[in-house]
Scaffold this active site. Sequence first.
Site, short mmCIF file in Angstrom:
data_model
loop_
_atom_site.label_atom_id
_atom_site.label_comp_id
_atom_site.label_asym_id
_atom_site.label_seq_id
_atom_site.Cartn_x
_atom_site.Cartn_y
_atom_site.Cartn_z
N LYS A 165 0.87 -1.19 -0.13
CA LYS A 165 0.12 0.18 0.01
C LYS A 165 0.93 1.19 0.07
O LYS A 165 2.05 1.33 0.37
CB LYS A 165 -0.95 0.01 1.40
CG LYS A 165 -2.15 1.12 1.09
CD LYS A 165 -3.20 0.25 0.42
CE LYS A 165 -4.38 0.90 0.41
NZ LYS A 165 -5.41 0.27 -0.35
P1 NAD Z 1 -13.02 8.22 -3.23
O1 NAD Z 1 -11.72 9.22 -2.89
O2 NAD Z 1 -13.37 8.05 -4.59
O3 NAD Z 1 -14.14 8.48 -2.34
C1 NAD Z 1 -14.21 8.64 -1.11
C2 NAD Z 1 -15.64 9.33 -0.50
O4 NAD Z 1 -15.53 9.38 0.78
C3 NAD Z 1 -15.83 10.61 -1.26
O5 NAD Z 1 -17.42 10.67 -1.37
C4 NAD Z 1 -15.59 11.34 0.21
O6 NAD Z 1 -16.31 12.70 -0.11
C5 NAD Z 1 -15.87 10.61 1.43
N1 NAD Z 1 -15.41 10.94 2.51
C6 NAD Z 1 -13.96 11.26 2.76
N2 NAD Z 1 -13.73 11.59 3.85
C7 NAD Z 1 -15.05 11.39 4.63
C8 NAD Z 1 -15.33 11.56 5.92
N3 NAD Z 1 -14.40 11.98 6.95
N4 NAD Z 1 -16.61 11.30 6.17
C9 NAD Z 1 -17.48 10.93 5.31
N5 NAD Z 1 -17.08 10.72 3.89
C10 NAD Z 1 -16.01 10.91 3.55
O7 NAD Z 1 -12.27 6.84 -2.43
P2 NAD Z 1 -12.65 5.51 -2.86
O8 NAD Z 1 -11.82 4.86 -3.84
O9 NAD Z 1 -14.24 5.43 -3.11
O10 NAD Z 1 -12.35 4.65 -1.70
C11 NAD Z 1 -13.23 4.58 -0.50
C12 NAD Z 1 -12.90 3.51 0.39
O11 NAD Z 1 -12.80 2.07 -0.08
C13 NAD Z 1 -11.53 3.66 0.97
O12 NAD Z 1 -11.50 3.03 2.30
C14 NAD Z 1 -10.66 2.83 0.23
O13 NAD Z 1 -9.42 2.14 0.85
C15 NAD Z 1 -11.55 1.69 0.06
N6 NAD Z 1 -11.26 0.82 -1.22
C16 NAD Z 1 -11.33 1.54 -2.73
C17 NAD Z 1 -10.93 0.76 -3.52
C18 NAD Z 1 -11.10 1.19 -4.89
O14 NAD Z 1 -10.84 0.42 -6.04
N7 NAD Z 1 -11.22 2.71 -5.31
C19 NAD Z 1 -10.76 -0.82 -3.42
C20 NAD Z 1 -10.62 -1.23 -2.31
C21 NAD Z 1 -11.28 -0.52 -1.14
#
Ligand code: NAD
Length: 409
Positions: free
Chosen positions: A102
């Site tokens: 990561k």
């Molecule tokens: P992203 O940046 O596209 O979206 C994040 C979302 O969370 C946004 O809507 C943002 O406004 C919101 N957010 C941020 N801080 C916040 C807070 N304090 N309170 C409430 N909402 C908040 O990110 P993503 O890629 O959708 O990732 C989201 C989660 O999923 C993360 O934990 C990431 O590690 C996990 N994840 C993502 C992927 C991927 O393929 N993108 C894969 C596995 C896990």
Amino acid sequence: MSSYETATRYFEQAANVMGISPNMRKLLRTPQREVKVQVALEMDDGQVETFIGYRVQHDNARGPMKGGLRFHPEVDADEVLALATLMTWKTAIVNIPYGGAKGGISINPRDLSPGELERVTRKFVDEIHDIIGPDKDIPAPDMGTGPQEMAWIMNQYGKYHGYNPACVTGKPVELHGADGRNEATGRGVAILTKALLDRYMAPIKEARVAIQGFGNVGSFAASFLHDMGARVVAISDVSGGIYNPEGLDIPALLKYQSANGSVQDFPETEPMNNAELLAADVEVLIPAAIGNVLTGENAGAVRAKFVIEAANNPTTPEADEIFHEREIIVLPDVLANAGGVTVSYFEWVQNRQHFRWDLQRVRDELDRIMIDSFEKVLTIAREKHIPLRVAAYILGIGRVGRATVLGGI
Ligand code: NAD
């Protein structure tokens, strides 16, 4: 409790059931390499800013290491280490030939211009290019990064090592990306939510759903669940949330969000803050934003019967214990959000073969892997009378442990 302590606690729970020796536990837990680099760049106003970048490579017993790159102000060494370990178990649980890694930079991407974001991404690659690569460690998108950042990584890596699109996944479809990668994590979340509800005789069409986070994962999970007939009644992002007990019009909300930058004030909804959303009157709660949002303080207020961990590390061990006592079923992150890394694997395979799959093939292969992995985890949980998280860790740790021993230490 720090993120790494949480990850370790979950590892230990499974290791206790498996009867793993202390020496083997230490070997499996200890990361292979932790890197912390200076990322200095000139901002648009001519000022020099210095940020800190991290890459943790946890384990490569089963293949090259794989893991996202996060741009978020709360990124630190502890969080990146915790997320790298989760990746090792996750790739093993879905049985794709990777280890875990990561990375992250502690910046708020919303504060940076596109030019600054490009320079910060390229500078980070300058610092770590010799330890990443298609057979070593393959970055991918995570919170705050997406296809554009991955395109810059591919281009910058190529300046040192030559053309090699398999050095990073989650690239734009026009630049060696895979059809279906962008939607993959959210799709996997939706597929497994339905599979879990089916097992507990809770029809998806009667389920009310609340989702925290409307970024890549949350928005696609909402779309697929909406298409499956679920009623998504509450959604939030970093600036707050919205609620409509009759269900939100997700296609309209997606258009609204891309025009307004947030879900706030979407017509025919009431405002709902993030704390209220976690306690909403729903059957399914999906944290899809940041870590450690479900804690010992608020777990008692959760009304959902199912918690689907779309985000990484959203539940602290205290909250996990409370959910267990209250018979709330938790689908753990290492399984629930593994759709992203699975389609990243398909992208890497396509890049190496110079052969493109169509979207239907990607979706079919993803759905099969997600459902197969879910069934295996469910079988372990039922046989051993343990929660799904412990069962998932047992499956993942077992595979990594066997590969480690077979390969020789
Ligand atoms: P992203 O940046 O596209 O979206 C994040 C979302 O969370 C946004 O809507 C943002 O406004 C919101 N957010 C941020 N801080 C916040 C807070 N304090 N309170 C409430 N909402 C908040 O990110 P993503 O890629 O959708 O990732 C989201 C989660 O999923 C993360 O934990 C990431 O590690 C996990 N994840 C993502 C992927 C991927 O393929 N993108 C894969 C596995 C896990």
